[in-house]
Write an enzyme that holds these catalytic residues in place. Sequence first.
Site, PDB file in Angstrom:
ATOM      1  N   GLY A  81      41.215  43.268  36.004  1.00 29.32           N
ATOM      2  CA  GLY A  81      40.869  42.885  34.639  1.00 29.32           C
ATOM      3  C   GLY A  81      40.477  41.427  34.566  1.00 29.32           C
ATOM      4  N   SER A  82      40.736  40.812  33.436  1.00 29.99           N
ATOM      5  CA  SER A  82      40.265  39.443  33.212  1.00 29.99           C
ATOM      6  C   SER A  82      41.164  38.434  33.917  1.00 29.99           C
ATOM      7  CB  SER A  82      40.221  39.131  31.713  1.00 29.99           C
ATOM      8  OG  SER A  82      41.537  38.954  31.221  1.00 29.99           O
TER       9      SER A  82
ATOM     10  N   GLU B 276      42.432  41.889  41.105  1.00 29.21           N
ATOM     11  CA  GLU B 276      40.972  41.991  41.170  1.00 29.21           C
ATOM     12  C   GLU B 276      40.452  41.511  39.825  1.00 29.21           C
ATOM     13  OE1 GLU B 276      39.226  42.680  43.735  1.00 29.21           O
ATOM     14  OE2 GLU B 276      40.779  43.425  45.084  1.00 29.21           O
ATOM     15  N   LEU B 277      39.889  40.301  39.805  1.00 29.71           N
ATOM     16  CA  LEU B 277      39.597  39.647  38.535  1.00 29.71           C
ATOM     17  C   LEU B 277      38.095  39.455  38.343  1.00 29.71           C
ATOM     18  CD1 LEU B 277      42.591  37.138  38.695  1.00 29.71           C
ATOM     19  CD2 LEU B 277      42.540  39.427  37.703  1.00 29.71           C
TER      20      LEU B 277
ATOM     21  N   CYS C 261      32.243  42.997  37.082  1.00 30.26           N
ATOM     22  CA  CYS C 261      32.683  41.677  37.551  1.00 30.26           C
ATOM     23  C   CYS C 261      31.795  41.149  38.674  1.00 30.26           C
ATOM     24  CB  CYS C 261      34.142  41.716  37.983  1.00 30.26           C
ATOM     25  SG  CYS C 261      34.536  43.081  39.057  1.00 30.26           S
TER      26      CYS C 261
END
Length: 478
Positions: free
Chosen positions: A231-232, A251-252, A285
């Site tokens: 996510g963020s 996992e950004l 992303c």
Amino acid sequence: MSMLKDTYPLYLNNKAVQSNTDLAVTDKYTGEVAFRVALADSKTIDVAIAGAVKAAEPMAQMASYERQNVLMHCVSGFKERFDELAYALCVEAGKPIKDSEGEVTRLIDTFRIAAEESVRMTGEVQPLDISARAKGYQGMWKRVPIGPCSFISPFNFPLNLAAHKIAPAIAVGCPFVMKPASRTPLGAIIMGEILAETDLPEGAFSILPTSRDGANLFTEDDRLKLLSFTGSPDVGWALKAKAGKKKVVLELGGNAAVIIDEDADLNDALERVIFGAFYQSGQSCIGVQRIIIHDSIYNTFRDMLVARAGKLVSGNPHDRETFIGPMIDVKEAARLDGWIQEAVADGAKLLCGGKRDGAMLEATLLENVPRTAKANREEAFGPLAILSRFTDFDAALDEVNDSKFGLQAGIFTRDIFKSLDAWDRLDVGGVVINDVPSYRVDNMPYGGVKDSGLGREGIRFAMEDMTEIRNLVIRRRK
């Protein structure tokens, strides 16, 4: 014709539970409520974690072929329900139907890879007699499941990014609790429906849509041994700070760059860059956000990009011609629209796009964007890309690195030495040559550095995170 039911349950300790219909999920194109889902409260989450703890030993004792059978059952189930999964994704995420079908294909790939890897959990025999004191000693090690895992998955790839947590967990024998994104929970719930048909031990899995407020246990409960969050960046790093002793995989976000060198095949690069920047409305992303073009071809390639972007079809994601559907909600579209206006006010030139209608935002290209602008520094996560020019390849690499993010980068070049220099110098998790940074195959080690995260996904690499090494030392009698 709708393939959706009016209501869907959550999954608690392998079983469907329709405790309420409190979560309304909208059709992202029409804005109307499409279906309702049961919402988990903190008591339900607590029961799920207790179930996962109880399931840890029976999960660890499953034979490799039994875990493989579960994963292959999922592969068969996903294939049978291919159209339903794609339709659900198109509705709940607003993802154009062709992209939705592509994601279901990747879901199937991811579980199939996990099935293959589930019988390859190998260790190593290690000589310990490195000096006289260790003569007669023998070592070996194996991998064992880490225990109950907590998974939090995002809205933009609600099938495949959930699969990258669930599939390796089953492959190694870890029970899990999952919080799918509340805006797109249905893909994970259908996975739960298919998993519930298997012989997994009770408590092996729970899939629990919940509000962000009710999700603290997913992060803070010490019974959980690993937190995997996609996510963020702001949310991810905040969760890591609260996660306590458990292992954390993040996992950004990113603001991925692609370099177009002077020797690139421009027609080939054009199609890939357009795809990378604008597929699923730029909500990836690793979507192309920064396009760094050699000065000698800049004007030519810029004009090609503008002409091609102007021909992209926006509209109803159910239409097969649609390339750009809605962003996830009006608020996100308005945010990015504001960044575009802000950049233009600061001197950027709008090359195409820039108009918004509700959650729909046109494919937008900007040039001369100030280095300090949000459109340059932050993660756009929408249909926006910015152009800049370079003359020196090393300076272009520096520009790619001039970011707090480091997920993936792409380079279009025919020069093998520049490719290797980029691989050496770029501070990113992956370098893609002659394609966009948006390219991912589901067995490769995928993840980022800097603000883009910690750890790697890709089945074998996730399996390593979800296991601990257990050593064995044997002293041979004289």
